[in-house]
Design a protein around this motif. Structure first.
Motif, PDB file in Angstrom:
ATOM      1  N   GLY A 228       9.280   7.961  13.709  1.00 31.84           N
ATOM      2  CA  GLY A 228       8.915   9.331  14.053  1.00 31.84           C
ATOM      3  C   GLY A 228       9.337  10.355  13.006  1.00 31.84           C
ATOM      4  N   LYS A 229       9.455  11.603  13.440  1.00 34.02           N
ATOM      5  CA  LYS A 229       9.757  12.706  12.534  1.00 34.02           C
ATOM      6  C   LYS A 229      11.140  12.585  11.894  1.00 34.02           C
ATOM      7  CE  LYS A 229       6.798  16.116  14.859  1.00 34.02           C
ATOM      8  NZ  LYS A 229       6.762  17.429  15.557  1.00 34.02           N
ATOM      9  N   GLN A 230      12.027  11.857  12.524  1.00 30.61           N
ATOM     10  CA  GLN A 230      13.380  11.734  11.981  1.00 30.61           C
ATOM     11  C   GLN A 230      13.398  11.015  10.628  1.00 30.61           C
ATOM     12  OE1 GLN A 230      15.396   9.849  15.289  1.00 30.61           O
ATOM     13  NE2 GLN A 230      16.262  11.809  15.966  1.00 30.61           N
ATOM     14  N   ILE A 231      12.376  10.227  10.344  1.00 26.81           N
ATOM     15  CA  ILE A 231      12.291   9.557   9.044  1.00 26.81           C
ATOM     16  C   ILE A 231      12.100  10.596   7.944  1.00 26.81           C
ATOM     17  CG2 ILE A 231      11.107   7.808   7.683  1.00 26.81           C
ATOM     18  CD1 ILE A 231      12.596   6.792  10.175  1.00 26.81           C
ATOM     19  N   MET A 232      11.170  11.506   8.147  1.00 24.47           N
ATOM     20  CA  MET A 232      10.934  12.558   7.170  1.00 24.47           C
ATOM     21  C   MET A 232      12.156  13.466   7.054  1.00 24.47           C
ATOM     22  SD  MET A 232       7.924  15.462   7.094  1.00 24.47           S
ATOM     23  CE  MET A 232       8.559  16.240   8.589  1.00 24.47           C
ATOM     24  N   GLN A 233      12.782  13.789   8.177  1.00 25.83           N
ATOM     25  CA  GLN A 233      13.967  14.640   8.161  1.00 25.83           C
ATOM     26  C   GLN A 233      15.114  13.973   7.418  1.00 25.83           C
ATOM     27  OE1 GLN A 233      14.594  15.270  12.335  1.00 25.83           O
ATOM     28  NE2 GLN A 233      12.908  16.742  12.545  1.00 25.83           N
ATOM     29  N   SER A 234      15.240  12.663   7.575  1.00 26.00           N
ATOM     30  CA  SER A 234      16.281  11.921   6.868  1.00 26.00           C
ATOM     31  C   SER A 234      16.093  12.016   5.362  1.00 26.00           C
ATOM     32  CB  SER A 234      16.259  10.452   7.309  1.00 26.00           C
ATOM     33  OG  SER A 234      17.119   9.670   6.514  1.00 26.00           O
ATOM     34  N   GLY A 235      14.846  11.849   4.909  1.00 27.71           N
ATOM     35  CA  GLY A 235      14.566  11.970   3.484  1.00 27.71           C
ATOM     36  C   GLY A 235      14.790  13.370   2.967  1.00 27.71           C
TER      37      GLY A 235
ATOM     38  N   ALA B 161       0.880  -1.174   0.000  1.00 24.44           N
ATOM     39  CA  ALA B 161       0.000   0.000   0.000  1.00 24.44           C
ATOM     40  C   ALA B 161       0.910   1.214   0.000  1.00 24.44           C
ATOM     41  CB  ALA B 161      -0.919   0.006   1.222  1.00 24.44           C
ATOM     42  N   GLY B 162       0.373   2.351  -0.401  1.00 26.92           N
ATOM     43  CA  GLY B 162       1.183   3.558  -0.454  1.00 26.92           C
ATOM     44  C   GLY B 162       1.639   4.012   0.922  1.00 26.92           C
ATOM     45  N   GLY B 163       2.883   4.461   1.012  1.00 24.42           N
ATOM     46  CA  GLY B 163       3.385   5.023   2.261  1.00 24.42           C
ATOM     47  C   GLY B 163       3.756   4.015   3.319  1.00 24.42           C
ATOM     48  N   THR B 164       3.962   2.758   2.941  1.00 19.14           N
ATOM     49  CA  THR B 164       4.306   1.742   3.947  1.00 19.14           C
ATOM     50  C   THR B 164       5.808   1.673   4.228  1.00 19.14           C
ATOM     51  OG1 THR B 164       4.310   0.073   2.199  1.00 19.14           O
ATOM     52  CG2 THR B 164       2.297   0.299   3.506  1.00 19.14           C
ATOM     53  N   GLY B 165       6.598   2.502   3.548  1.00 23.56           N
ATOM     54  CA  GLY B 165       8.015   2.603   3.881  1.00 23.56           C
ATOM     55  C   GLY B 165       8.938   1.687   3.118  1.00 23.56           C
ATOM     56  N   ALA B 166       8.548   1.235   1.928  1.00 25.12           N
ATOM     57  CA  ALA B 166       9.397   0.312   1.164  1.00 25.12           C
ATOM     58  C   ALA B 166      10.700   0.981   0.731  1.00 25.12           C
ATOM     59  CB  ALA B 166       8.645  -0.210  -0.059  1.00 25.12           C
ATOM     60  N   THR B 167      10.619   2.225   0.258  1.00 21.85           N
ATOM     61  CA  THR B 167      11.833   2.931  -0.166  1.00 21.85           C
ATOM     62  C   THR B 167      12.729   3.242   1.021  1.00 21.85           C
ATOM     63  OG1 THR B 167      10.666   3.927  -2.047  1.00 21.85           O
ATOM     64  CG2 THR B 167      12.714   4.975  -1.363  1.00 21.85           C
ATOM     65  N   THR B 168      12.133   3.621   2.144  1.00 22.30           N
ATOM     66  CA  THR B 168      12.924   3.862   3.355  1.00 22.30           C
ATOM     67  C   THR B 168      13.698   2.615   3.751  1.00 22.30           C
ATOM     68  OG1 THR B 168      11.378   5.541   4.166  1.00 22.30           O
ATOM     69  CG2 THR B 168      12.810   4.508   5.795  1.00 22.30           C
ATOM     70  N   LEU B 169      13.036   1.462   3.680  1.00 25.40           N
ATOM     71  CA  LEU B 169      13.708   0.213   4.007  1.00 25.40           C
ATOM     72  C   LEU B 169      14.812  -0.091   2.996  1.00 25.40           C
ATOM     73  CD1 LEU B 169      14.021  -2.413   5.609  1.00 25.40           C
ATOM     74  CD2 LEU B 169      12.229  -3.419   4.166  1.00 25.40           C
TER      75      LEU B 169
ATOM     76  N   ASP C 284      11.184   2.039  -9.513  1.00 24.35           N
ATOM     77  CA  ASP C 284       9.943   2.812  -9.587  1.00 24.35           C
ATOM     78  C   ASP C 284      10.184   3.922 -10.598  1.00 24.35           C
ATOM     79  OD1 ASP C 284       7.640   4.228  -9.305  1.00 24.35           O
ATOM     80  OD2 ASP C 284       7.686   4.333  -7.123  1.00 24.35           O
ATOM     81  N   LEU C 285       9.920   3.624 -11.872  1.00 19.03           N
ATOM     82  CA  LEU C 285      10.297   4.507 -12.972  1.00 19.03           C
ATOM     83  C   LEU C 285       9.521   5.811 -12.992  1.00 19.03           C
ATOM     84  CD1 LEU C 285      10.535   1.847 -15.822  1.00 19.03           C
ATOM     85  CD2 LEU C 285      12.244   2.498 -14.130  1.00 19.03           C
ATOM     86  N   GLN C 286       8.427   5.884 -12.250  1.00 14.57           N
ATOM     87  CA  GLN C 286       7.608   7.091 -12.308  1.00 14.57           C
ATOM     88  C   GLN C 286       7.835   8.009 -11.106  1.00 14.57           C
ATOM     89  OE1 GLN C 286       3.598   5.527 -12.938  1.00 14.57           O
ATOM     90  NE2 GLN C 286       3.920   5.616 -15.151  1.00 14.57           N
ATOM     91  N   PHE C 287       7.785   7.450  -9.919  1.00 17.73           N
ATOM     92  CA  PHE C 287       7.893   8.289  -8.725  1.00 17.73           C
ATOM     93  C   PHE C 287       8.947   7.765  -7.751  1.00 17.73           C
ATOM     94  CE2 PHE C 287       3.507   8.784 -10.298  1.00 17.73           C
ATOM     95  CZ  PHE C 287       3.526  10.149 -10.550  1.00 17.73           C
ATOM     96  N   GLY C 288       9.981   7.112  -8.293  1.00 15.52           N
ATOM     97  CA  GLY C 288      11.050   6.618  -7.439  1.00 15.52           C
ATOM     98  C   GLY C 288      11.761   7.753  -6.720  1.00 15.52           C
ATOM     99  N   SER C 289      11.998   7.586  -5.434  1.00 18.15           N
ATOM    100  CA  SER C 289      12.578   8.667  -4.628  1.00 18.15           C
ATOM    101  C   SER C 289      13.878   8.280  -3.940  1.00 18.15           C
ATOM    102  CB  SER C 289      11.561   9.138  -3.579  1.00 18.15           C
ATOM    103  OG  SER C 289      11.067   8.053  -2.816  1.00 18.15           O
ATOM    104  N   ALA C 290      14.506   7.195  -4.366  1.00 18.60           N
ATOM    105  CA  ALA C 290      15.787   6.824  -3.769  1.00 18.60           C
ATOM    106  C   ALA C 290      16.819   7.921  -3.970  1.00 18.60           C
ATOM    107  CB  ALA C 290      16.290   5.507  -4.373  1.00 18.60           C
ATOM    108  N   SER C 291      16.779   8.592  -5.128  1.00 14.28           N
ATOM    109  CA  SER C 291      17.720   9.688  -5.383  1.00 14.28           C
ATOM    110  C   SER C 291      17.493  10.834  -4.410  1.00 14.28           C
ATOM    111  CB  SER C 291      17.574  10.185  -6.823  1.00 14.28           C
ATOM    112  OG  SER C 291      16.259  10.668  -7.056  1.00 14.28           O
ATOM    113  N   THR C 292      16.225  11.095  -4.068  1.00 16.39           N
ATOM    114  CA  THR C 292      15.909  12.157  -3.111  1.00 16.39           C
ATOM    115  C   THR C 292      16.413  11.793  -1.719  1.00 16.39           C
ATOM    116  OG1 THR C 292      13.914  12.702  -4.382  1.00 16.39           O
ATOM    117  CG2 THR C 292      14.053  13.551  -2.127  1.00 16.39           C
TER     118      THR C 292
END
Length: 426
Positions: free
Chosen positions: A382-389, A180-188, A213-221
């Motif tokens: 927590g918030k540190q996940i968003m800050q890390s990204g 599902a969207g936002g489950t943290g796959a890219t973070t992992l 994820d050719l459309q919205f992949g965010s590993a580079s971000t």
């Protein structure tokens, strides 16, 4: 050299042409051409362009903008003839495409087209492409001296020289996909790759992170890396891919791990097929001990390819109804196609804390009702996940003591030890 300089200084010389069925159908392209080329451009039909290339006036052409839409797919041969004829005359071809299938774009690029710009063109994109095109001849004419080459600085995002990397029989392929969207796959995926690459100060394995994820992949971000055009070039022609071309599309992060980012533009997921993905994974696994693949949430044709190739396939979910329903649908889809659904290792993100007994009971009931085993429980970072990204840094660099980081580090350690045990047993 003198004749080319005279052409550039001649205000009446035609330096570019749009080539299309009806230029009025590409009104925004007209605006961009006038902005970039002034009055030094013209418009031609497909057949007219083939005839014009044979005229002396065509010697001044720097490029053609081959504009096409879905109506032009009925006669792809004339488009290929234009591209081939332009290449034979040393004229560069820019594809300006609207609602065109990836297969046609792929064919035209293989025929010799140089660049692709979607229509409507992004602001300033045509100017950037033309300026980049004009720099190439200058670099070829004036090669740097030995002294200049010595002091020349390295590019901002250097390629990875895979030819100098010892090849392996088969590296471990690990895939992550959110159910599902936002489950943290890219973070992992990002943090697992980083932890594996830094597992030991003396014998850390080589790691490659691939964002499919050719459309919205965010590993580079998440790693603050630029997206490179070389990625699209690699994806569009994997048949001619070798270790060198694969390395040119990769980037190094902190001189520790290699990363294949998502392309610069949003691309249809079917621009690559199962054979393309198989080639990419094969090359990557030959050169790296661990290959971590970040998959799109969408199920595509080549999901089966990654599933079959992966040694571990992490499916991310949360304690909610959407994750439960999608898990059931995923299982049914894999079973219906007789695919190895048992490879899936379910990961619960934002899992209840150790002291949350009622939450742990909910996880247990969810696993039983879905008839799956939830193998990994990841706490809420927590918030540190968003800050890390946002900062473009792995958790280990930004928040070393974050509970999520600690669990991912444990997971990386277990995967590393398992691989070592298997290698010793073999």
């Amino acid at each position: 050299m003198t004749s080319s300089m005279n052409i550039e200084n001649d205000p009446n010389a035609i330096l570019a042409c749009t080539v299309c069925r009806d230029v009025q159908a590409f009104d925004l392209l007209i605006v961009d051409m006038e902005d970039v080329m002034g009055e030094q451009w013209g418009d031609l039909g497909f057949e007219d362009a083939l005839q014009f290339f044979e005229q002396p006036e065509a010697q001044s052409l720097e490029f053609i903008a081959l504009a096409l839409d879905d109506l032009d797919e009925d006669d792809p041969e004339i488009l290929k003839r234009v591209v081939i004829a332009a290449k034979e005359k040393g004229i560069k071809t820019l594809l300006i495409a609207e609602d065109v299938t990836p297969s046609l774009l792929h064919q035209l690029l293989r025929m010799g087209a140089d660049e692709f710009i979607p229509y409507p063109p992004p602001s300033g994109e045509l100017r950037d492409v033309v300026e980049a095109m004009r720099k190439v001849p200058e670099q070829e004419v004036q090669a740097p001296t030995a002294e200049q080459a010595t002091i020349q600085q390295a590019p901002e995002a250097p390629s990875v020289a895979l030819s100098q990397t010892a090849a392996h029989a088969n590296g471990v392929i690990i895939a992550t996909q959110g159910l599902a969207g936002g489950t943290g796959a890219t973070t992992l995926a990002v943090n697992l790759a980083w932890e594996l690459a830094n597992i030991s100060k003396t014998k850390s394995p080589s790691v490659c992170l691939i964002d499919l994820d050719l459309q919205f992949g965010s590993a580079s971000t998440y790693l603050d890396l630029p997206r490179r055009d070389a990625v699209y070039e690699l994806l569009s022609d994997t048949e001619s891919m070798d270790s060198e071309s694969f390395g040119q599309a990769l980037q190094k992060y902190e001189d520790t791990m290699s990363v294949l980012t998502a392309p610069t533009e949003i691309l249809p997921l079917d621009i690559i097929g199962s054979e393309d993905v198989d080639r990419i994974l094969s090359v990557a696994s030959r050169h790296y001990d661990f290959v971590v693949v970040d998959m799109p949430t969408t199920i595509v044709q080549w999901t089966e390819t990654v599933l079959n190739a992966a040694h571990v396939y992490f499916a991310m979910l949360e304690i909610d109804m959407r994750s439960a329903q999608n898990t059931i649908r995923m299982k049914r889809a894999l079973q219906a196609e007789d695919l190895p659904f048992e490879k899936l290792r379910y990961v619960m993100n934002r899992a209840p804390k150790f002291t949350d007994l009622s939450g742990k009971a909910r996880v247990k009931r969810m696993a039983e009702s879905l008839d799956v085993s939830i193998d990994v429980l990841l706490p809420d970072g927590g918030k540190q996940i968003m800050q890390s990204g946002d900062h473009g840094q792995p958790l280990a660099q930004l928040a070393n003591k974050n509970p999520l980081r600690k669990e991912i580090a444990k997971l990386a350690q277990s995967l590393f030890e398992l691989d070592e045990d298997n290698s010793q047993a073999a």
